[in-house]
Design an enzyme around this catalytic site. Structure first.
Site, short mmCIF file in Angstrom:
data_model
loop_
_atom_site.label_atom_id
_atom_site.label_comp_id
_atom_site.label_asym_id
_atom_site.label_seq_id
_atom_site.Cartn_x
_atom_site.Cartn_y
_atom_site.Cartn_z
N ARG A 106 -0.26 -21.46 9.15
CA ARG A 106 -1.01 -22.25 10.26
C ARG A 106 -2.05 -23.32 9.72
O ARG A 106 -2.09 -24.17 10.18
CB ARG A 106 -1.65 -21.33 11.13
CG ARG A 106 -0.69 -20.65 12.18
CD ARG A 106 -1.44 -19.57 13.14
NE ARG A 106 -0.47 -19.10 13.98
CZ ARG A 106 -0.25 -19.17 15.14
NH1 ARG A 106 -1.07 -20.10 16.10
NH2 ARG A 106 0.44 -18.43 15.86
N ASP A 121 3.58 -23.36 12.88
CA ASP A 121 3.37 -22.56 13.78
C ASP A 121 4.51 -21.54 14.02
O ASP A 121 5.47 -22.21 14.68
CB ASP A 121 2.65 -22.89 15.13
CG ASP A 121 2.36 -21.93 16.18
OD1 ASP A 121 2.81 -20.62 15.77
OD2 ASP A 121 2.05 -22.15 17.28
N LYS A 152 5.71 -5.19 4.19
CA LYS A 152 5.37 -4.14 5.32
C LYS A 152 4.23 -4.68 6.03
O LYS A 152 3.50 -5.66 5.60
CB LYS A 152 5.41 -2.99 4.82
CG LYS A 152 3.96 -2.71 4.16
CD LYS A 152 3.45 -1.40 3.99
CE LYS A 152 2.18 -1.27 3.41
NZ LYS A 152 1.40 -0.08 3.92
N ASP A 157 8.58 -2.69 -1.02
CA ASP A 157 7.51 -1.64 -0.97
C ASP A 157 6.68 -1.67 -2.69
O ASP A 157 7.36 -1.41 -3.35
CB ASP A 157 8.00 -0.14 -0.82
CG ASP A 157 6.95 0.90 -0.82
OD1 ASP A 157 5.95 0.76 -1.53
OD2 ASP A 157 7.00 2.09 -0.31
N HIS A 158 5.45 -2.35 -2.62
CA HIS A 158 4.98 -2.87 -3.67
C HIS A 158 4.88 -1.48 -4.83
O HIS A 158 4.95 -1.80 -6.00
CB HIS A 158 3.68 -3.51 -3.74
CG HIS A 158 2.61 -2.82 -3.44
ND1 HIS A 158 2.17 -2.58 -2.08
CD2 HIS A 158 1.69 -2.08 -4.14
CE1 HIS A 158 0.92 -1.75 -1.89
NE2 HIS A 158 0.68 -1.66 -3.32
N GLU A 211 -8.05 6.67 -2.04
CA GLU A 211 -8.67 5.52 -2.25
C GLU A 211 -10.34 5.65 -1.96
O GLU A 211 -10.53 6.53 -1.19
CB GLU A 211 -8.11 4.43 -1.24
CG GLU A 211 -6.69 4.18 -1.29
CD GLU A 211 -6.24 3.08 -0.21
OE1 GLU A 211 -5.93 1.92 -0.45
OE2 GLU A 211 -6.04 3.74 0.87
N HIS A 233 5.07 4.41 1.02
CA HIS A 233 4.80 4.72 -0.77
C HIS A 233 5.02 6.25 -0.78
O HIS A 233 5.45 6.55 -1.90
CB HIS A 233 3.27 4.35 -1.01
CG HIS A 233 3.06 3.02 -0.57
ND1 HIS A 233 3.85 1.93 -0.80
CD2 HIS A 233 1.55 2.24 -0.14
CE1 HIS A 233 3.01 0.84 -0.41
NE2 HIS A 233 1.83 1.23 -0.19
#
Length: 485
Positions: free
Chosen positions: A46, A89, A144, A173-174, A212, A236
């Protein structure tokens, strides 16, 4: 593998993921001569930029997020020459003709990376179809979240499938791009040592932890609607479980590997509503200290009370011949004591200890695969302590270490997105997630969420900087198992 494409289109090109990961990853591939020579990269979002403005944006992203040793003025200049930009857009069809004009001829192949809010997936794909940017030479990569339950996931997948068949759809999925995650396959299927005991006869239990130390950061809007179960376990953690538990695939290719993963995901024992309070634990972080930093609670950061879970622990089972009776303990959370992602596989004890009469205490062998922050594989084995043993045999657990950082010190560690973007450009689906995998994951997750609702489960508070609520520890301790930390 199909042919590499000549053009790349990034939706959401001015977003956080693009700045931190995509632009630095594409630059890394460019600097190492891995991108096709004439590949152009078109950004769309955008934000009102022209080509020069987007190049300035990309230069700023590289300044901030590239490691210092990767800065090279000539490489950066030639990389920026590949970039162009089209404001768009995506919620209306109006801007797509101008986008198609900007990209030009796609007969040489176009790869699209869609990193936008999920509600934009359907209008974006309709827009691409309306201007001929969804034909046989075009493939699409989807970041995702792909839905928030099975029904919404199917809706998104149906919208994608209306334009892009499965062989041209690459769900990202990194975690699958991480070097150590792929090393699970090398470890299991490249060595004769492990496979004979990689089953219920040899393994007592498996633990998978993604911990984390960060809180909400700038993801409050998304996280409040997702929670830890949907944000981390659904993708993951279940992908890691599938790689650990899968049968040996016939070959290393997208079909064989994904066929075996989906069998595991379909074999996950459904956790019924009555069992959910005993097999799962949820938590939400309160105020506390992470390291030496005093931090507030989730509700403080959000600005209001919430029942969204920031911690979840689950006792899971894979109901097949290989894994019958072996618990898989899964755990993830925010604001925990340390940042670490690891898989711990504890083997069964020896059937008879010859050292017991001499005072020797045996510990079962454990294989630890650490994904971050360090990357290593560590096998804990029993060894005898040096000495004359007049007061009994002293045994101690010692690690056999394969530090990937040390062993491959001369090889540059790549961002996961470098591999995934290159695989998308080249059309290799091996490390991407297939639709049947995603749906099997959601089916299992939806049953847990339904159980939480049925039992009115509310997350238990835990102090930031801890390892989650005490119930998370009790989940394993009542089985005589302690989380590895």
């Amino acid at each position: 593998m199909t042919e590499a494409v000549g053009k790349l289109l990034l939706f959401g090109a001015t977003g956080d993921l693009s700045q931190r990961m995509l632009i630095p990853s594409l630059y890394g591939l460019h600097a190492d001569g891995l991108l096709p020579a004439g590949l152009t990269i078109t950004g769309a979002a955008r934000s009102e930029h022209d080509d020069a403005g987007f190049r300035d944006f990309a230069r700023a992203a590289l300044d901030e997020f590239l490691p210092a040793d990767r800065h090279d003025a000539a490489s950066i200049a030639s990389f920026l020459d590949r970039l162009q930009y089209q404001p768009l857009d995506a919620s209306t069809l109006d801007g797509f003709p101008a986008l198609a004009d900007k990209i030009g001829d796609v007969s040489g192949g176009l790869a699209i990376f869609l990193s936008t809010a999920p509600f934009l997936f359907e209008p974006t794909i309709k827009g691409l179809q309306s201007v001929g940017l969804a034909g046989d030479t075009v493939r699409i990569g989807l970041e995702k979240p792909l839905g928030h339950d099975l029904a919404s996931s199917r809706e998104i997948n149906d919208a994608v499938a209306a334009a892009f068949p499965e062989d041209r759809t690459f769900r990202i999925d990194h975690y699958l791009g991480k070097e150590t995650v792929q090393n699970i396959l090398a470890l299991r299927f490249g060595n004769s040592l492990f496979e004979p005991v990689w089953n219920a006869r040899g393994i007592d239990h498996v633990q998978i932890t993604i911990a984390e130390t960060v809180g909400l950061e700038d993801r409050a809007g998304y996280y409040e609607t997702a929670g830890a179960l949907r944000d981390m376990v659904q993708n993951h953690i279940l992908q890691l479980l599938a790689l650990i538990a899968m049968e040996p695939p016939a070959r290393f290719d997208g079909t064989s590997i994904r066929d075996e993963k989906v069998k595991v995901l379909r074999s996950l024992r459904r956790i019924e509503a009555a069992e959910v309070p005993h097999m799962t634990v949820t938590g939400q972080y309160g105020a506390g200290a992470v390291g030496e930093k005093i931090v507030g609670s989730y509700a403080d950061e959000l600005g209001r009370p919430s029942t969204t879970e920031t911690f979840v622990a689950i006792k899971a089972h894979v109901d097949n011949w290989r894994w019958q009776g072996v618990p898989f303990y899964l755990r993830t959370g925010k604001r925990l004591a340390a940042r670490q992602s690891e898989i711990a596989i504890q083997f069964k004890p020896v059937p008879h200890s010859i050292f017991a009469d001499r005072g020797g205490q045996l510990q079962p062998n454990t294989l630890v695969i650490r994904l971050q922050p360090e990357e290593y594989v560590r096998l804990l084995v029993m060894a005898k302590q040096p000495g004359l043993d007049r007061e009994g045999v002293r045994l101690r657990e010692v690690p056999l270490n394969l530090s990937l950082d040390t062993e491959f010190a001369g090889t540059r560690r790549r961002i996961a997105y470098e591999r995934l973007l290159l695989d998308l450009i080249e059309g290799d689906p091996t490390l991407f997630v297939r639709r049947d995998e995603v749906e099997a994951q959601w089916q299992w997750i939806d049953a847990i969420r339904a159980g939480w609702v049925a039992n009115d489960v509310k997350p238990k508070p835990y102090p930031s900087g801890s390892w989650g609520p005490s119930a998370g520890i009790a989940l394993t301790e009542r089985d005589g198992v302690t989380w590895t930390e």
